[in-house]
Design a protein around this motif. Structure first.
Motif, PDB file in Angstrom:
ATOM      1  N   UNK A 195       0.812  -1.227   0.000  1.00 60.58           N
ATOM      2  CA  UNK A 195       0.000   0.000   0.000  1.00 60.58           C
ATOM      3  C   UNK A 195       0.840   1.269   0.000  1.00 60.58           C
ATOM      4  N   UNK A 196       0.375   2.261  -0.748  1.00 61.88           N
ATOM      5  CA  UNK A 196       1.134   3.496  -0.978  1.00 61.88           C
ATOM      6  C   UNK A 196       0.157   4.665  -1.085  1.00 61.88           C
ATOM      7  N   UNK A 197       0.550   5.814  -0.543  1.00 61.80           N
ATOM      8  CA  UNK A 197      -0.266   7.031  -0.608  1.00 61.80           C
ATOM      9  C   UNK A 197       0.637   8.203  -0.964  1.00 61.80           C
ATOM     10  N   UNK A 198       0.046   9.253  -1.517  1.00 58.07           N
ATOM     11  CA  UNK A 198       0.798  10.467  -1.775  1.00 58.07           C
ATOM     12  C   UNK A 198      -0.136  11.676  -1.745  1.00 58.07           C
ATOM     13  N   UNK A 199       0.428  12.810  -1.384  1.00 59.48           N
ATOM     14  CA  UNK A 199      -0.318  14.065  -1.298  1.00 59.48           C
ATOM     15  C   UNK A 199       0.515  15.136  -1.973  1.00 59.48           C
ATOM     16  N   UNK A 200      -0.114  15.905  -2.842  1.00 58.10           N
ATOM     17  CA  UNK A 200       0.564  17.037  -3.464  1.00 58.10           C
ATOM     18  C   UNK A 200       0.883  18.074  -2.388  1.00 58.10           C
ATOM     19  N   UNK A 201       2.083  18.627  -2.421  1.00 59.73           N
ATOM     20  CA  UNK A 201       2.454  19.612  -1.408  1.00 59.73           C
ATOM     21  C   UNK A 201       1.550  20.834  -1.447  1.00 59.73           C
ATOM     22  N   UNK A 202       0.968  21.145  -2.594  1.00 58.00           N
ATOM     23  CA  UNK A 202       0.048  22.274  -2.689  1.00 58.00           C
ATOM     24  C   UNK A 202      -1.265  22.012  -1.962  1.00 58.00           C
ATOM     25  N   UNK A 203      -1.528  20.752  -1.602  1.00 56.43           N
ATOM     26  CA  UNK A 203      -2.760  20.415  -0.889  1.00 56.43           C
ATOM     27  C   UNK A 203      -2.558  20.334   0.621  1.00 56.43           C
ATOM     28  N   UNK A 204      -1.345  20.554   1.107  1.00 56.38           N
ATOM     29  CA  UNK A 204      -1.067  20.549   2.545  1.00 56.38           C
ATOM     30  C   UNK A 204      -1.064  21.995   3.029  1.00 56.38           C
ATOM     31  N   UNK A 205      -1.926  22.298   3.984  1.00 48.90           N
ATOM     32  CA  UNK A 205      -2.030  23.678   4.460  1.00 48.90           C
ATOM     33  C   UNK A 205      -1.342  23.896   5.800  1.00 48.90           C
ATOM     34  N   UNK A 206      -1.039  22.819   6.540  1.00 52.52           N
ATOM     35  CA  UNK A 206      -0.373  22.993   7.834  1.00 52.52           C
ATOM     36  C   UNK A 206       0.272  21.682   8.251  1.00 52.52           C
ATOM     37  N   UNK A 207       1.402  21.797   8.960  1.00 49.90           N
ATOM     38  CA  UNK A 207       2.068  20.641   9.561  1.00 49.90           C
ATOM     39  C   UNK A 207       2.455  21.012  10.983  1.00 49.90           C
ATOM     40  N   UNK A 208       2.427  20.046  11.880  1.00 49.24           N
ATOM     41  CA  UNK A 208       2.811  20.301  13.256  1.00 49.24           C
ATOM     42  C   UNK A 208       3.213  18.988  13.917  1.00 49.24           C
ATOM     43  N   UNK A 209       4.064  19.029  14.923  1.00 45.09           N
ATOM     44  CA  UNK A 209       4.417  17.801  15.637  1.00 45.09           C
ATOM     45  C   UNK A 209       3.215  17.267  16.407  1.00 45.09           C
TER      46      UNK A 209
END
Length: 316
Positions: free
Chosen positions: A243-257
């Motif tokens: 199994x494999x997934x991917x997300x376009x970086x333009x679709x990520x609006x926030x990252x946090x620990x």
């Protein structure tokens, strides 16, 4: 669908009670057989309790104690404003799950009946095996449909993302984590199967599938690989393409620990705040996506993962 489930449930109970006198005095394998009355009492309790817990009991829990329900975005779907609609939707889906349980119990009971009644139509062993595989696949499809239904919040109108078509596809950062919990479980199994095969070579034909199962699980889920490319985030399990997934970086609006609790387990999991993908440990990175989804990726180096994403995502 609930009416169909209720009728099928009643039919199963009638089937169990009406065939009670046809069962042998001892039911089951010789070393673990039960008297007929005890076996039928257990079957009736199980046939009453398990379907109820999987359907009406689960709905009652969601209504009375929503905090105990393991559903993605639980706070949204079980909020007072959406709870009735969610429970109505879940009622139909759980009825389908209940039908699968009823079919399982009916099949198990008929299998014992045909042993006691050799003049009845006999179902070949291959059909029982195919039925078990079909039930497993049906449950997987049911689970995927449930995931697809509740794993994202209703879309909120927002400006279309700006796509950076000129971004490089080069690899920016990569992490590979072994799934130690899985390996710790499979290692004793592999050793036990190896001892059994060496002690009784004649049984090798019957144990080859059991010997191959740990290797297959390790191949598919034995590690988690996370990669940040110039244009996308990719994560996968094992050494196969799936199994494999991917997300376009333009679709990520926030990252946090973030962190995951040990009770949430490892692998691919539902969580109250979205999906959790984790190989081992409790450290993770939470991603907020443009379509409202949230997910957590387990990582032994969460700061490095966040650093590799910052400046490249839509919310930079």
């Amino acid at each position: 669908m609930r009416l169909v489930f209720n009728l099928a449930w009643l039919a199963l109970l009638v089937f169990l009670v009406s065939t009670w006198p046809l069962m042998p005095d001892l039911v089951g394998a010789p070393h673990k057989a039960l008297p007929r009355d005890q076996h039928m009492a257990v079957m009736l309790v199980v046939a009453l309790l398990c379907p109820w817990m999987a359907t009406y009991g689960a709905l009652l829990l969601a209504r009375r104690a929503p905090g105990l329900v393991n559903l993605p975005y639980r706070d949204h779907w079980l909020a007072p404003a959406h709870r009735e609609q969610t429970l109505t939707d879940m009622g139909g889906r759980l009825a389908v799950l209940g039908l699968g349980l009823l079919a399982l119990f009916a099949g198990l009971h008929y299998r014992e009946l045909q042993r006691a009644q050799p003049h009845w139509p006999q179902v070949p062993p291959e059909v029982w095996t195919a039925g078990a595989v079909a039930q497993g696949l049906a449950f997987a499809v049911w689970l995927l449909a449930l995931m697809r239904r509740f794993n994202r919040l209703p879309a909120v109108a927002s400006p279309p993302p700006v796509r950076h078509g000129s971004r490089s596809t080069d690899l920016v950062w990569r992490e590979s984590q072994l799934m130690w919990p899985l390996l710790a479980v499979l290692l004793p199994v592999s050793v036990g199967v190896g001892i059994a095969l060496s002690a009784s070579p004649a049984r090798g034909q019957g144990l080859w599938m059991l010997a191959a199962l740990p290797a297959l699980l390790v191949l598919v889920f034995g590690r988690m690989v996370t990669e940040v490319h110039g244009d996308r985030l990719v994560w996968r399990f094992g050494w196969l393409p799936w199994p494999r997934w991917q997300v376009d970086l333009d679709d990520i609006v926030a990252v946090e620990p973030a962190r995951s609790r040990w009770i949430e387990g490892w692998g691919i999991r539902f969580a109250s705040d979205g999906m959790l993908y984790n190989a081992s440990g409790t450290q993770a990175v939470r991603l907020a996506l443009r379509d409202g989804r949230r997910l957590r990726l387990g990582s032994h180096e969460p700061r490095e993962l966040i650093r590799s994403l910052q400046g490249r995502i839509a919310g930079r």
